[in-house]
Write a protein that holds these residues in place. Structure first.
Motif, short mmCIF file in Angstrom:
data_model
loop_
_atom_site.label_atom_id
_atom_site.label_comp_id
_atom_site.label_asym_id
_atom_site.label_seq_id
_atom_site.Cartn_x
_atom_site.Cartn_y
_atom_site.Cartn_z
N LYS A 1 -24.92 34.12 19.28
CA LYS A 1 -24.40 32.83 18.81
C LYS A 1 -23.01 33.03 18.20
O LYS A 1 -22.82 33.96 17.41
N ASP A 2 -22.08 32.18 18.57
CA ASP A 2 -20.68 32.24 18.10
C ASP A 2 -20.03 33.60 18.36
O ASP A 2 -19.04 33.96 17.70
N ILE B 1 -38.49 34.30 18.25
CA ILE B 1 -37.80 33.04 18.54
C ILE B 1 -37.73 32.20 17.27
O ILE B 1 -38.65 32.22 16.44
N GLU B 2 -36.60 31.53 17.10
CA GLU B 2 -36.39 30.67 15.93
C GLU B 2 -35.81 29.34 16.35
O GLU B 2 -35.04 29.27 17.32
N PHE C 1 -33.11 30.09 19.44
CA PHE C 1 -32.45 31.38 19.21
C PHE C 1 -33.48 32.50 19.26
O PHE C 1 -34.63 32.33 18.85
N LEU C 2 -33.02 33.63 19.78
CA LEU C 2 -33.80 34.86 19.64
C LEU C 2 -33.13 35.66 18.53
O LEU C 2 -31.91 35.66 18.42
N VAL C 3 -33.93 36.30 17.72
CA VAL C 3 -33.38 37.17 16.69
C VAL C 3 -34.02 38.55 16.86
O VAL C 3 -35.24 38.65 16.97
N THR D 1 -29.23 39.91 14.65
CA THR D 1 -28.29 39.20 15.52
C THR D 1 -29.01 37.99 16.11
O THR D 1 -30.18 38.08 16.48
N LYS D 2 -28.28 36.87 16.13
CA LYS D 2 -28.87 35.62 16.63
C LYS D 2 -28.37 35.38 18.04
O LYS D 2 -27.18 35.28 18.28
N TRP D 3 -29.30 35.27 18.98
CA TRP D 3 -28.96 35.11 20.41
C TRP D 3 -29.34 33.71 20.86
O TRP D 3 -30.42 33.21 20.52
N ILE D 4 -28.47 33.11 21.66
CA ILE D 4 -28.77 31.77 22.18
C ILE D 4 -29.81 31.89 23.30
O ILE D 4 -29.62 32.65 24.24
#
Ligand SMILES: [Zn+2]
Length: 233
Positions: free
Chosen positions: A119-120, A209-210, A19-21, A155-158
């Motif tokens: 994400k979602d 990145i996470e 994930f990118l945040v 915001t969490k990005w795939i």
């Protein structure tokens, strides 16, 4: 010699998933052209109702960051469209590690970076009113109020990326500067992050990145088999 023309033989694909945040407000620009009927002057780039960080924007960000690292490692870094240097590299078969990762007009890219969505489908947009400053005179333009749209922090990005025929994982001593560079990229994204999109000068668009993992696939008897997995460190 660093001849990276190895696409006749696909040996490995390493898939990165994580994930990118965005730590700060983010906007991947559509420039000054808001969508029809928009109530803001500068809108967030959306595809099918979702904001998107294009893979091409991420690739450009990663490339320019690693160019600065490569030049500190003593490489002559060049513009991705510099035809003379690219012809030279192609003729001698001695490519710089930046082209060896991201490709050039003569050499295919060894990485594929996918478009990134929340994400979602969870995200928040907010609007900000700004004052248009005249670039030349540093003064407020007449009637110079404008509204811009940004994606809220956290915001969490795939994030998905493929690394082709570069043996970065599992970690081992290896004489390939592309491995060194990609590791520096992931370490930077994990620690201080990199900035993307609009308003970077005021701190917007800082992404980290996470929870990134790698899966390694190798070609065996005509099938891609998973041969290893681990955490991106
Ligand atoms: Zn090059």
């Amino acid at each position: 010699m660093s001849d990276y023309r190895d696409f006749h033989k696909l040996t490995t694909i390493i898939k990165i998933d994580g994930f990118l945040v965005n730590e700060t407000p983010l906007r991947i620009g559509t420039g000054r052209e808001p969508p029809l009927g928009s109530i803001v002057d500068i809108a967030v780039y959306m595809i099918d109702g979702l904001p998107c960080i294009p893979g091409s924007s991420l690739k450009g960000l990663f490339r320019s960051y690693l160019e600065s690292i490569a030049s500190s490692m003593g490489y002559k870094v060049h513009n991705p469209w510099d035809d003379n240097i690219i012809k030279e590299e192609t003729k001698s078969g001695n490519f710089c590690p930046i082209c060896g990762i991201f490709g050039n007009t003569e050499l295919a890219s060894h990485v594929r970076i996918y478009d990134s969505y929340p994400k979602d489908g969870i995200f928040h947009k907010f609007q900000k009113t700004g004052i248009a400053i005249d670039r030349e005179f540093g003064s407020v333009k007449p009637g110079g109020l404008f509204t811009e749209e940004l994606i809220a922090p956290k915001t969490k990005w795939i994030f998905k990326m493929d690394i082709i025929n570069i043996d970065i994982y599992p970690e081992k001593p290896i004489d390939d500067d592309r491995v060194k560079l990609l590791k520096i990229l992931f370490q930077t994204l994990k620690s201080i992050g990199l900035s993307i999109g609009a308003r970077k000068s005021v701190g917007c668009g800082l992404i980290k990145i996470e929870d990134a993992k790698w899966h390694k696939y190798e070609l065996h008897d005509g099938f891609m088999r998973m041969v290893g997995e681990g955490e991106v460190k």
